[in-house]
Design a protein around this motif. Structure first.
Motif, PDB file in Angstrom:
ATOM      1  N   HIS A 208       0.851  -1.189   0.000  1.00  0.00           N
ATOM      2  CA  HIS A 208       0.000   0.000   0.000  1.00  0.00           C
ATOM      3  C   HIS A 208       0.886   1.239   0.000  1.00  0.00           C
ATOM      4  N   LEU A 209       0.696   2.095  -0.996  1.00  0.00           N
ATOM      5  CA  LEU A 209       1.435   3.349  -1.123  1.00  0.00           C
ATOM      6  C   LEU A 209       0.477   4.520  -0.965  1.00  0.00           C
ATOM      7  N   SER A 210       0.949   5.596  -0.353  1.00  0.00           N
ATOM      8  CA  SER A 210       0.072   6.748  -0.163  1.00  0.00           C
ATOM      9  C   SER A 210       0.883   8.023   0.005  1.00  0.00           C
ATOM     10  N   ALA A 211       0.190   9.140  -0.122  1.00  0.00           N
ATOM     11  CA  ALA A 211       0.778  10.450   0.126  1.00  0.00           C
ATOM     12  C   ALA A 211      -0.356  11.443   0.326  1.00  0.00           C
ATOM     13  N   GLY A 212      -0.038  12.590   0.877  1.00  0.00           N
ATOM     14  CA  GLY A 212      -1.017  13.638   1.075  1.00  0.00           C
ATOM     15  C   GLY A 212      -1.210  14.477  -0.182  1.00  0.00           C
ATOM     16  N   GLU A 213      -2.388  15.048  -0.319  1.00  0.00           N
ATOM     17  CA  GLU A 213      -2.694  15.884  -1.481  1.00  0.00           C
ATOM     18  C   GLU A 213      -1.665  16.994  -1.670  1.00  0.00           C
ATOM     19  N   TRP A 214      -1.234  17.607  -0.570  1.00  0.00           N
ATOM     20  CA  TRP A 214      -0.330  18.751  -0.665  1.00  0.00           C
ATOM     21  C   TRP A 214       1.136  18.331  -0.707  1.00  0.00           C
ATOM     22  N   GLU A 215       1.384  17.057  -1.012  1.00  0.00           N
ATOM     23  CA  GLU A 215       2.746  16.605  -1.283  1.00  0.00           C
ATOM     24  C   GLU A 215       3.017  16.563  -2.784  1.00  0.00           C
ATOM     25  N   GLY A 216       2.016  16.949  -3.568  1.00  0.00           N
ATOM     26  CA  GLY A 216       2.209  17.073  -5.007  1.00  0.00           C
ATOM     27  C   GLY A 216       2.886  18.382  -5.336  1.00  0.00           C
ATOM     28  N   MET A 217       2.588  18.928  -6.498  1.00  0.00           N
ATOM     29  CA  MET A 217       3.270  20.139  -6.947  1.00  0.00           C
ATOM     30  C   MET A 217       2.581  21.417  -6.503  1.00  0.00           C
ATOM     31  N   GLN A 218       1.471  21.298  -5.782  1.00  0.00           N
ATOM     32  CA  GLN A 218       0.786  22.477  -5.254  1.00  0.00           C
ATOM     33  C   GLN A 218       1.017  22.607  -3.759  1.00  0.00           C
ATOM     34  N   LEU A 219       1.096  23.844  -3.303  1.00  0.00           N
ATOM     35  CA  LEU A 219       1.220  24.104  -1.876  1.00  0.00           C
ATOM     36  C   LEU A 219      -0.138  24.012  -1.205  1.00  0.00           C
ATOM     37  N   ALA A 220      -0.133  23.648   0.061  1.00  0.00           N
ATOM     38  CA  ALA A 220      -1.353  23.739   0.849  1.00  0.00           C
ATOM     39  C   ALA A 220      -1.762  25.203   0.931  1.00  0.00           C
ATOM     40  N   PRO A 221      -3.053  25.499   1.012  1.00  0.00           N
ATOM     41  CA  PRO A 221      -3.487  26.899   1.051  1.00  0.00           C
ATOM     42  C   PRO A 221      -2.767  27.740   2.101  1.00  0.00           C
ATOM     43  N   PHE A 222      -2.515  27.174   3.269  1.00  0.00           N
ATOM     44  CA  PHE A 222      -1.878  27.966   4.328  1.00  0.00           C
ATOM     45  C   PHE A 222      -0.394  28.204   4.054  1.00  0.00           C
ATOM     46  N   GLN A 223       0.166  27.516   3.045  1.00  0.00           N
ATOM     47  CA  GLN A 223       1.575  27.689   2.709  1.00  0.00           C
ATOM     48  C   GLN A 223       1.794  28.666   1.557  1.00  0.00           C
ATOM     49  N   THR A 224       0.724  29.223   1.014  1.00  0.00           N
ATOM     50  CA  THR A 224       0.855  30.056  -0.185  1.00  0.00           C
ATOM     51  C   THR A 224       1.187  31.508   0.131  1.00  0.00           C
ATOM     52  N   ARG A 225       1.348  31.809   1.385  1.00  0.00           N
ATOM     53  CA  ARG A 225       1.711  33.167   1.792  1.00  0.00           C
ATOM     54  C   ARG A 225       3.033  33.119   2.560  1.00  0.00           C
ATOM     55  N   GLY A 226       3.830  34.129   2.405  1.00  0.00           N
ATOM     56  CA  GLY A 226       5.078  34.193   3.143  1.00  0.00           C
ATOM     57  C   GLY A 226       6.296  34.044   2.251  1.00  0.00           C
ATOM     58  N   ALA A 227       7.458  34.180   2.894  1.00  0.00           N
ATOM     59  CA  ALA A 227       8.721  34.225   2.157  1.00  0.00           C
ATOM     60  C   ALA A 227       9.193  32.856   1.685  1.00  0.00           C
ATOM     61  N   GLU A 228       8.590  31.772   2.159  1.00  0.00           N
ATOM     62  CA  GLU A 228       9.092  30.441   1.836  1.00  0.00           C
ATOM     63  C   GLU A 228       8.434  29.811   0.610  1.00  0.00           C
ATOM     64  N   VAL A 229       7.554  30.538  -0.055  1.00  0.00           N
ATOM     65  CA  VAL A 229       6.791  29.944  -1.159  1.00  0.00           C
ATOM     66  C   VAL A 229       7.704  29.397  -2.249  1.00  0.00           C
TER      67      VAL A 229
END
Length: 290
Positions: A208-229
């Motif tokens: 069984h393999l898995s990953a979170g949605e925000w481990e793809g090429m998109q940032l989680a919404p809360f990560q889209t702001r700030g200097a680390e984008v």
């Protein structure tokens, strides 16, 4: 030669016990957590799920088992033993030691995690594998009867990398394998060389393999702001967690391995952990396995 016990005790609710065991080869001490269902074991022994990063996951695993296995018609979850391997610490992780233990050989050296601490080393996976399959199993045989034909291994991140490496190098060590957010591209994707030489045993393993949605090429919404984008996006391009996991699923299916692949909605690399632990118990203990 018996495994040396450095200490033991109870860990939280649910009757979980822990044992600090000395590695017979290296002398390193690891904490092994054990939870066993109440009542008599099946004639063949308890099926068991082994979990890496034991300090971080044992509580979640026990709660999943206690709350779901008592309602099998509503959950499909059967009873089984839980074995989690971690370290003698009250913290969720020992980053320095897990880097060595869960990093398959040959490994490399990296800068320290914190100032005035040793450099970080990977590559101790063979030592960890021997401890799991020899020392820990031998010691636990004196505390619980396990069904050696129904053993599962769960790992997350580095633990997922370790689980896949062990699958490719010792495929009969476990029957069921769960790799959540596996670090497949770590150290120049050396894992893929092991995949190329992987010979599927009979019976074929279940993976069984898995990953979170925000481990793809998109940032989680809360990560889209700030200097680390920009730095986060660049890191995603290097690590490719979701893409590498999906490619691994395709490759394993092509080899005849029973393989499932899931993306967990609205989860990041770290928030995915309790969701993945829940799924690991079901992959190991579901009464009606597909």
């Amino acid at each position: 030669m018996n495994v040396k016990l450095h200490g033991e005790g109870l860990a939280g609710a649910g009757g979980t016990r822990w044992f600090d065991l000395e590695d017979r080869a290296s002398g390193a001490v690891r904490r092994v957590f054990l939870w066993v269902p109440a009542g008599e074991a099946p004639a063949t022994g308890w099926p068991a799920l082994w979990l890496l990063d034991g300090n971080a996951v044992i509580g979640t695993a026990v709660d999943v088992m206690r709350s779901q296995a008592m309602w099998p018609t509503g959950t499909n979850l059967g009873w089984g033993a839980l074995v989690a391997v971690g370290y003698p610490t009250e913290d969720a992780y020992d980053p320095f030691r897990r880097s060595w233990d869960l990093g398959p050989p040959p490994g490399a050296s990296y800068p320290p995690f914190w100032p005035d601490t040793p450099e970080v080393r990977t590559g101790g996976g063979a030592e960890m594998a021997r401890f799991l399959l020899e020392d820990a199993r031998e010691f636990l045989a004196g505390h619980v009867r396990l069904d050696l034909d129904e053993q599962a291994l769960f790992g997350h991140s580095f633990g997922g990398l370790f689980a896949l490496w062990l699958l490719f190098t010792q495929p009969l060590a476990f029957r069921h394998w769960i790799a959540a957010s596996p670090a497949i591209t770590w150290e120049e994707s050396f894992l893929l060389k092991h995949l190329d030489g992987f010979v599927v045993p009979n019976p074929a393993p279940r993976v069984h393999l898995s990953a979170g949605e925000w481990e793809g090429m998109q940032l989680a919404p809360f990560q889209t702001r700030g200097a680390e984008v920009e730095a986060r996006l660049a890191e995603k391009g290097r690590i490719r967690t979701v893409a590498a996991m999906e490619e691994m699923a395709v490759a394993l299916k092509a080899k005849g391995v029973v393989t499932a692949c899931e993306i967990y909605a609205d989860e990041t690399h770290m928030s995915v952990l309790p969701v993945a632990v829940n799924r690991a118990l079901h992959w190991a203990f579901d009464l009606d396995k597909e």
